[in-house]
Design a protein around this motif. Structure first.
Motif, PDB file in Angstrom:
ATOM      1  N   GLY A  54       0.810  -1.215   0.000  1.00 14.03           N
ATOM      2  CA  GLY A  54       0.000   0.000   0.000  1.00 14.03           C
ATOM      3  C   GLY A  54       0.843   1.265   0.000  1.00 14.03           C
ATOM      4  O   GLY A  54       1.927   1.316   0.573  1.00 14.03           O
ATOM      5  N   HIS A  55       0.342   2.282  -0.708  1.00  9.98           N
ATOM      6  CA  HIS A  55       0.960   3.606  -0.778  1.00  9.98           C
ATOM      7  C   HIS A  55       2.203   3.615  -1.661  1.00  9.98           C
ATOM      8  O   HIS A  55       2.403   2.686  -2.432  1.00  9.98           O
ATOM      9  CB  HIS A  55       1.197   4.163   0.631  1.00  9.98           C
ATOM     10  CG  HIS A  55      -0.081   4.090   1.432  1.00  9.98           C
ATOM     11  ND1 HIS A  55      -1.092   4.989   1.277  1.00  9.98           N
ATOM     12  CD2 HIS A  55      -0.529   3.163   2.324  1.00  9.98           C
ATOM     13  CE1 HIS A  55      -2.105   4.634   2.056  1.00  9.98           C
ATOM     14  NE2 HIS A  55      -1.803   3.530   2.693  1.00  9.98           N
ATOM     15  N   GLU A  56       2.997   4.661  -1.512  1.00 11.11           N
ATOM     16  CA  GLU A  56       4.072   4.881  -2.484  1.00 11.11           C
ATOM     17  C   GLU A  56       5.439   4.722  -1.820  1.00 11.11           C
ATOM     18  O   GLU A  56       5.555   4.817  -0.602  1.00 11.11           O
ATOM     19  CB  GLU A  56       3.961   6.319  -3.012  1.00 11.11           C
ATOM     20  CG  GLU A  56       2.590   6.631  -3.574  1.00 11.11           C
ATOM     21  CD  GLU A  56       2.686   7.367  -4.881  1.00 11.11           C
ATOM     22  OE1 GLU A  56       3.542   8.243  -5.012  1.00 11.11           O
ATOM     23  OE2 GLU A  56       1.899   7.045  -5.799  1.00 11.11           O
ATOM     24  N   LYS A  68       6.093   3.255   9.914  1.00 11.55           N
ATOM     25  CA  LYS A  68       5.454   3.706   8.689  1.00 11.55           C
ATOM     26  C   LYS A  68       4.778   2.529   8.003  1.00 11.55           C
ATOM     27  O   LYS A  68       5.423   1.527   7.690  1.00 11.55           O
ATOM     28  CB  LYS A  68       6.492   4.332   7.755  1.00 11.55           C
ATOM     29  CG  LYS A  68       7.041   5.634   8.288  1.00 11.55           C
ATOM     30  CD  LYS A  68       7.989   6.293   7.317  1.00 11.55           C
ATOM     31  CE  LYS A  68       8.372   7.679   7.787  1.00 11.55           C
ATOM     32  NZ  LYS A  68       9.133   7.664   9.072  1.00 11.55           N
ATOM     33  N   GLU A  69       3.482   2.680   7.776  1.00  6.68           N
ATOM     34  CA  GLU A  69       2.717   1.623   7.108  1.00  6.68           C
ATOM     35  C   GLU A  69       3.359   1.240   5.779  1.00  6.68           C
ATOM     36  O   GLU A  69       3.460   0.057   5.456  1.00  6.68           O
ATOM     37  CB  GLU A  69       1.275   2.114   6.864  1.00  6.68           C
ATOM     38  CG  GLU A  69       0.437   1.139   6.055  1.00  6.68           C
ATOM     39  CD  GLU A  69      -0.827   1.779   5.482  1.00  6.68           C
ATOM     40  OE1 GLU A  69      -1.069   2.980   5.738  1.00  6.68           O
ATOM     41  OE2 GLU A  69      -1.550   1.071   4.774  1.00  6.68           O
ATOM     42  N   ARG A  70       3.795   2.233   5.022  1.00 10.75           N
ATOM     43  CA  ARG A  70       4.293   1.951   3.675  1.00 10.75           C
ATOM     44  C   ARG A  70       5.524   1.045   3.681  1.00 10.75           C
ATOM     45  O   ARG A  70       5.750   0.313   2.713  1.00 10.75           O
ATOM     46  CB  ARG A  70       4.578   3.257   2.920  1.00 10.75           C
ATOM     47  CG  ARG A  70       5.616   4.148   3.548  1.00 10.75           C
ATOM     48  CD  ARG A  70       5.885   5.386   2.691  1.00 10.75           C
ATOM     49  NE  ARG A  70       6.882   6.256   3.291  1.00 10.75           N
ATOM     50  CZ  ARG A  70       6.596   7.258   4.124  1.00 10.75           C
ATOM     51  NH1 ARG A  70       5.347   7.521   4.448  1.00 10.75           N
ATOM     52  NH2 ARG A  70       7.563   7.996   4.634  1.00 10.75           N
ATOM     53  N   VAL A 174      -1.621  -4.636   0.055  1.00 14.56           N
ATOM     54  CA  VAL A 174      -1.234  -4.885   1.446  1.00 14.56           C
ATOM     55  C   VAL A 174      -1.215  -3.570   2.227  1.00 14.56           C
ATOM     56  O   VAL A 174      -0.460  -2.652   1.878  1.00 14.56           O
ATOM     57  CB  VAL A 174       0.172  -5.531   1.490  1.00 14.56           C
ATOM     58  CG1 VAL A 174       0.643  -5.726   2.921  1.00 14.56           C
ATOM     59  CG2 VAL A 174       0.174  -6.851   0.721  1.00 14.56           C
ATOM     60  N   HIS A 175      -2.032  -3.492   3.266  1.00 14.23           N
ATOM     61  CA  HIS A 175      -2.111  -2.261   4.058  1.00 14.23           C
ATOM     62  C   HIS A 175      -2.162  -2.551   5.545  1.00 14.23           C
ATOM     63  O   HIS A 175      -2.487  -3.661   5.970  1.00 14.23           O
ATOM     64  CB  HIS A 175      -3.386  -1.475   3.721  1.00 14.23           C
ATOM     65  CG  HIS A 175      -3.337  -0.762   2.411  1.00 14.23           C
ATOM     66  ND1 HIS A 175      -3.239   0.600   2.310  1.00 14.23           N
ATOM     67  CD2 HIS A 175      -3.369  -1.235   1.138  1.00 14.23           C
ATOM     68  CE1 HIS A 175      -3.217   0.947   1.027  1.00 14.23           C
ATOM     69  NE2 HIS A 175      -3.297  -0.148   0.297  1.00 14.23           N
ATOM     70  N   LEU A 176      -1.853  -1.522   6.317  1.00  9.00           N
ATOM     71  CA  LEU A 176      -2.188  -1.510   7.743  1.00  9.00           C
ATOM     72  C   LEU A 176      -3.235  -0.419   7.909  1.00  9.00           C
ATOM     73  O   LEU A 176      -3.172   0.620   7.247  1.00  9.00           O
ATOM     74  CB  LEU A 176      -0.961  -1.192   8.600  1.00  9.00           C
ATOM     75  CG  LEU A 176       0.156  -2.230   8.564  1.00  9.00           C
ATOM     76  CD1 LEU A 176       1.329  -1.761   9.427  1.00  9.00           C
ATOM     77  CD2 LEU A 176      -0.330  -3.592   9.051  1.00  9.00           C
ATOM     78  N   ASN A 177      -4.156  -0.661   8.797  1.00 13.47           N
ATOM     79  CA  ASN A 177      -5.264   0.255   8.966  1.00 13.47           C
ATOM     80  C   ASN A 177      -4.891   1.409   9.893  1.00 13.47           C
ATOM     81  O   ASN A 177      -3.885   1.358  10.598  1.00 13.47           O
ATOM     82  CB  ASN A 177      -6.454  -0.502   9.560  1.00 13.47           C
ATOM     83  CG  ASN A 177      -7.772  -0.047   8.971  1.00 13.47           C
ATOM     84  OD1 ASN A 177      -7.882   1.096   8.525  1.00 13.47           O
ATOM     85  ND2 ASN A 177      -8.748  -0.927   8.970  1.00 13.47           N
TER      86      ASN A 177
HETATM   87 ZN   LIG Z   1      -2.975   2.094   3.815  1.00 15.34          ZN
END
Ligand SMILES: [Zn+2]
Length: 387
Positions: A54-56, A68-70, A174-177
């Motif tokens: 997820g994200h950049e 950091k989630e990313r 794939v992410h974290l909330n």
């Molecule tokens: Zn996310």
């Protein structure tokens, strides 16, 4: 009469998956994916899987303290990819690492930026037409998602466009909330996992929803579903998430997994996070294999069997052994302890009162002194349980 039945079914779509109604032409079904999988076994084209952290690279996503989630998403995505790559029926592409996009995508963005802009404009126009006609019912967007900046949104749409053209069969985001309103250093109130799938009007809803349900079922073995009311069912349809093909921009099956909230103990203790994310990835892989009718036998963990060490279990600390202990006690029915739920007593590698209580009940069941720690006898009892 026929008409009345149809009206009833349309009402029923408010209940998740009671009735899947694609307003756009269907582009992804479980049946087609299974045929592809069979063909790949017979030497045909491989099933193409995109794993998208997820994200950049270096931008966006949830942050909590120094986490950091990313970056954690890259760690989980690479582990998922490593499992999938072991199956010769799959071709796996990970969309980015922590520093850069996959060269294939980077090049695609560079060469096709105008084309992506046109693609989004056309798709949005089509969607507006469907809404006006009443063929698509606008869903209330009950879940807050950070509005993506235009170039970020365009890259996400660009990934959909690229994946349509490249022939991606399924994508796992794939992410974290995160939950709005808590400070960078204080945890939010919600916890648990959720699997997002496309809204049922989209052409890719059917295949995606079947895949999402298989993933959720596997993750749910010892991960509780999110406490956020709309996520509580585990599998959540979304009309607005670009990753789910909003405006009908993705022709392939796509799911987005929020593995945990970023401030949960599963994520915040680096001592145990590696084994937690090992199992996130393993359970995801098991879900994919189950979806394709090729289930991976055995337990839902890579943490067992464990080489137990005699050690005091100190509440307030985390370690791989505590994680293995929670998994072991869970599989024996001792964890979470009686009267508790996984949402309050997660399998996280972090020891709190739940772990001590569960261990004491296990010790009592073996006629051992209830120390709440792993002494030589408890170690032997765990080993004797085949764990
Ligand atoms: Zn996310």
């Amino acid at each position: 009469m026929h008409r009345i039945v149809a009206v009833f079914l349309l009402c029923a779509v408010a209940v998740p998956f009671a009735y899947v109604h694609a307003a756009f032409p269907v582009t992804s079904t479980k049946e087609d994916l299974l045929l592809k999988y069979e063909a790949a076994a017979a030497g045909g084209e491989k099933v193409r899987i995109l794993v998208m952290p997820g994200h950049e690279p270096e931008y966006g996503g949830a942050e909590y303290r120094t986490l950091k989630e990313r970056d954690i998403a890259v760690e989980i995505a690479n582990k998922i990819a490593a499992h999938l790559e072991a199956n010769p029926r799959y071709e796996v592409i990970v969309a980015r690492d922590t520093l850069a996009w996959h060269p294939e995508l980077e090049g695609y963005f560079d060469r096709n930026w105008k084309g992506i802009q046109r693609f989004v404009k056309d798709k949005k126009k089509e969607m507006q037409k469907m809404l006006r006609k009443g063929a698509v019912e606008e869903r209330e967007f009950q879940v807050e998602h950070n509005a993506a900046a235009t170039d970020v949104a365009l890259r996400l749409y660009g990934i959909n466009k690229w994946a349509n053209e490249y022939g991606i069969d399924l994508a796992i985001h794939v992410h974290l909330n995160d939950h709005m309103g808590h400070g960078l250093a204080s945890p939010g109130v919600h916890s648990g996992f959720a699997v997002y799938v496309p809204d049922e009007h989209y052409g890719n809803a059917s295949g995606s929803t079947a895949l999402g349900e298989a993933l959720a079922k596997n993750l749910n073995k010892w991960n509780a579903t999110s406490t956020l009311p709309i996520e509580n069912y585990g599998v959540v349809p979304s009309q607005s998430l670009i990753a789910m093909g909003s405006n009908n921009t993705a022709e392939f099956a796509t799911v987005l997994v929020e593995y945990a909230y970023i401030y949960e103990s599963k994520i915040t203790y680096p001592e145990a996070r590696g084994v937690v994310t090992d199992d996130f990835a393993y359970q995801t892989y098991k879900g994919v294999e189950e979806f394709f009718g090729n289930p991976v036998l055995g337990d839902y963990t890579l943490a067992l069997p464990y080489v137990w060490k005699a050690e005091e279990i100190e509440e307030g600390t985390a370690s791989p052994q505590i994680y293995a202990l929670q998994v072991a006690l869970h599989s024996l029915g001792f964890y979470p302890p009686a009267g508790e739920l996984l949402i309050g007593c997660p399998v996280s590698g972090y020891a709190g009162p739940c772990t001590t209580r569960a261990l004491k009940v296990f010790q009592a069941s073996k006629g051992l002194e209830q120390t709440g720690s792993i002494g030589p006898r408890t170690k032997a009892a765990l080993q004797a349980s085949g764990l």
